[in-house]
Design an enzyme around this catalytic site. Structure first.
Site, PDB file in Angstrom:
ATOM      1  N   PHE A   1       8.997   7.035   2.864  1.00 39.55           N
ATOM      2  CA  PHE A   1       9.174   5.686   3.408  1.00 39.55           C
ATOM      3  C   PHE A   1       9.215   4.686   2.264  1.00 39.55           C
ATOM      4  CE2 PHE A   1       8.564   6.733   7.893  1.00 39.55           C
ATOM      5  CZ  PHE A   1       7.921   7.966   7.819  1.00 39.55           C
TER       6      PHE A   1
ATOM      7  N   VAL B   1       4.375   7.192   1.857  1.00 42.22           N
ATOM      8  CA  VAL B   1       4.703   5.771   1.929  1.00 42.22           C
ATOM      9  C   VAL B   1       4.599   5.236   0.499  1.00 42.22           C
ATOM     10  CG1 VAL B   1       3.954   3.553   2.881  1.00 42.22           C
ATOM     11  CG2 VAL B   1       3.716   5.643   4.251  1.00 42.22           C
ATOM     12  N   CYS B   2       5.705   4.705  -0.028  1.00 41.16           N
ATOM     13  CA  CYS B   2       5.722   4.262  -1.435  1.00 41.16           C
ATOM     14  C   CYS B   2       4.708   3.154  -1.684  1.00 41.16           C
ATOM     15  CB  CYS B   2       7.106   3.754  -1.806  1.00 41.16           C
ATOM     16  SG  CYS B   2       7.145   2.996  -3.439  1.00 41.16           S
ATOM     17  N   VAL B   3       3.827   3.379  -2.642  1.00 42.84           N
ATOM     18  CA  VAL B   3       2.732   2.430  -2.879  1.00 42.84           C
ATOM     19  C   VAL B   3       3.219   1.046  -3.303  1.00 42.84           C
ATOM     20  CG1 VAL B   3       2.332   3.314  -5.236  1.00 42.84           C
ATOM     21  CG2 VAL B   3       0.526   2.052  -4.059  1.00 42.84           C
TER      22      VAL B   3
ATOM     23  N   ALA C   1       4.837  -0.667  -0.397  1.00 44.63           N
ATOM     24  CA  ALA C   1       3.829  -0.932   0.630  1.00 44.63           C
ATOM     25  C   ALA C   1       2.977  -2.139   0.271  1.00 44.63           C
ATOM     26  CB  ALA C   1       2.937   0.303   0.806  1.00 44.63           C
TER      27      ALA C   1
END
Lengths: 124, 119, 98, 119, 124, 98
Positions: free
Chosen positions: B39, B77-79, B82
């Site tokens: 994501f 989920v890409c930090v 995000a």
């Protein structure tokens, strides 16, 4: 060093204009990370993506970080296969000298062939 | 075949997350492997358990979480993406984890195909 | 290589890019709002027919049904469901234009 | 003149929120009234105080909150759109409030102009 | 009742295709709310927005709620000024009989004039 | 009526809609990626010049500077900053195409 030794052929394509959307900025973040994995990376600029590397951006007044200088860092990450579509440049009123980096200028047929060689793509 | 799935748009606003979900489900039902669903960009917002859609609408995060549980999938989920958008460990639903962008490169290397939804 | 198109040709230039860069013989899958490109009797019909001369054009059934246009497709367009989408992605590398 | 401002896109992904912010600020600096800033569709995500952009980037929620405080502005985040996207009273920053879609109609009636950003 | 008594002239324009994005669905939610305020509301369908009122939608397989029947409720909310651009319909291969509601068909010049009369707009 | 355009004409059909629906004499403000419509020597130049025959075309300075194209504008396009954008919105009803 042969290309086979460099791992998988992966391509990041820039095709959206900068600042109106974040695609090109986050696409660039992806390129920089990929550079650390020692794969056979190609970066291609087509359509409005060519505007992402226009020289002379001054973003202070819009309050958004100017990311174009970071494109110059791509080569430092050992990513040397940079391409740009000739027709996209011409159609949009720019030439290769207007850009912060000078990718190899290729035509639409060469773009096709280059894409056919890749294993996986990211479109930003 | 080994698939990777990449999602770049948020829930409800664009159909991309729905399309990615149906594709992933269909691939698994056909017996393919899905190595990772990544994501990125607004796609990170699909992970928030704070969403409360109307009762007659689908719950996008729960659909993804249920699929993850059923097939023991890897959702990243890409930090960086995000953090920009207010998604962190406290708000992500079950089955999602926050991770580095390098995990997208990894799946591009390991999967036979990465299928991208949205941009 | 499978070209995925999810935007309406009346709002977006995606299809122009596919037409320009896609290798002759590469299949194209229209899904989400991309399915509007294949409506018979619409302004884009002549373009899509021309594109169909060089490419197999697929449309995603589920998205056609959602939009109420399943019975409006140009002749020769091939319908696939999500399982068929997966098959196409198995047989071809995929690239997304959106 | 009495302005209303409507924002339909989320932070960072699109420039719309930045444009709306600069427009609102310029209108106030010229002495106009801004009756309400309404956050609808993905625009609701601009209100989350959970966002943590990189240190050298703007903090979109804080910019809006600071402008609200300086001019005592009325910011309404649409409740239906917010619920779908995981935005609620616990995550919105100072100066934002969650409210009904009718408050958009109200500003369309009362303001001389509603200027829309994004779609 | 004269139009002046009905308050301000406000227009909601639908110009995006359904389901690919949420604009038309949330635009419809806005119309229904506005109907409660007893203003002089007009609703206009142009460009891909005409697809939002196509009859025969079956959305079960995509898992998204079919909102097209709700357009029929607009009239119950006492919003009677519904318009659609002739050329947008023709260009997109539809006719007025293909739709769940039958707005008044007008041409681009009439769209212009109608827009000029309004106080405020929403574009979805 | 002021028409606001924030998308590139090479990616989006917004400008076609403005061209079709905007009353002769209504001003157009290009901002965000909309400013790419007014680059001299580009494919859209002839279109924007034609549009300028019927409409005053304004471009937002801040967005031009961000994109490094302030010195590339077609002759006759008028530059405004955000304060000028506010003035235009004061003088005209506004409608957004995006």
């Amino acid at each position: 060093m042969g290309e086979e030794e460099k791992g998988e052929k992966l391509m990041i394509v820039f095709r959206k204009a900068p600042y109106g959307t974040i695609y090109s900025f986050e696409g660039l973040e992806n390129v920089l990370i990929m550079g650390a994995y020692d794969q056979d990376i190609s970066v291609l600029f087509i359509d409005d993506g060519i505007y992402a590397i226009k020289a002379g951006m001054e973003t202070e007044a819009v309050g958004i970080k100017n990311f174009s200088p970071t494109f110059r860092a791509i080569e430092a990450y050992d990513i040397e296969k940079l391409y740009i579509d000739k027709d996209s440049l011409e159609k949009r009123g720019l030439s290769i000298d207007d850009l912060v980096i000078q990718p190899k200028v290729i035509d639409a047929e060469q773009v096709e062939s280059l894409m056919e060689e890749q294993k996986n793509f990211f479109m930003f | 075949m080994k698939f990777g799935v990449l999602i770049l748009e948020g829930p409800y606003q664009h159909e991309s997350s729905d399309s990615a979900y149906h594709f992933t489900k269909a691939a698994l039902e056909k017996g393919h492997e899905v190595l990772r669903v990544f994501f990125y960009q607004d796609g990170v917002i699909n992970s928030t358990k704070l969403m409360e859609p109307q009762a007659d609408d689908r719950h996008i995060q729960r659909q993804w979480s249920e699929l993850q549980e059923k097939y023991d999938l890897d959702y990243v989920v890409c930090v960086a993406a995000a953090k920009r958008r207010g998604i962190n460990d406290d708000v992500i639903g079950p089955g999602f984890k926050i991770g580095g962008l390098g995990m997208l490169t990894e799946v591009a290397i390991e999967a036979d195909r990465v299928v991208q939804f949205g941009a | 290589m499978l070209h995925l198109v999810n935007k309406s040709p009346y709002e977006s230039a995606c299809m122009d890019s596919v037409d320009k860069y896609a290798h002759k013989g590469s299949p194209i899958l229209l899904f989400e709002d991309g399915v509007y490109a294949a409506i018979a009797g619409a302004a884009f019909e002549s373009r899509i027919k021309k594109i169909m001369g060089d490419h197999e054009v697929y449309v995603l059934k589920e998205d056609l049904a959602a939009r109420g246009i399943a019975d409006r497709m140009v002749d020769g367009v091939k319908e696939v469901d999500y399982a068929g989408f997966v098959d196409l992605a198995e047989q071809n590398k995929t690239v997304s234009w959106s």
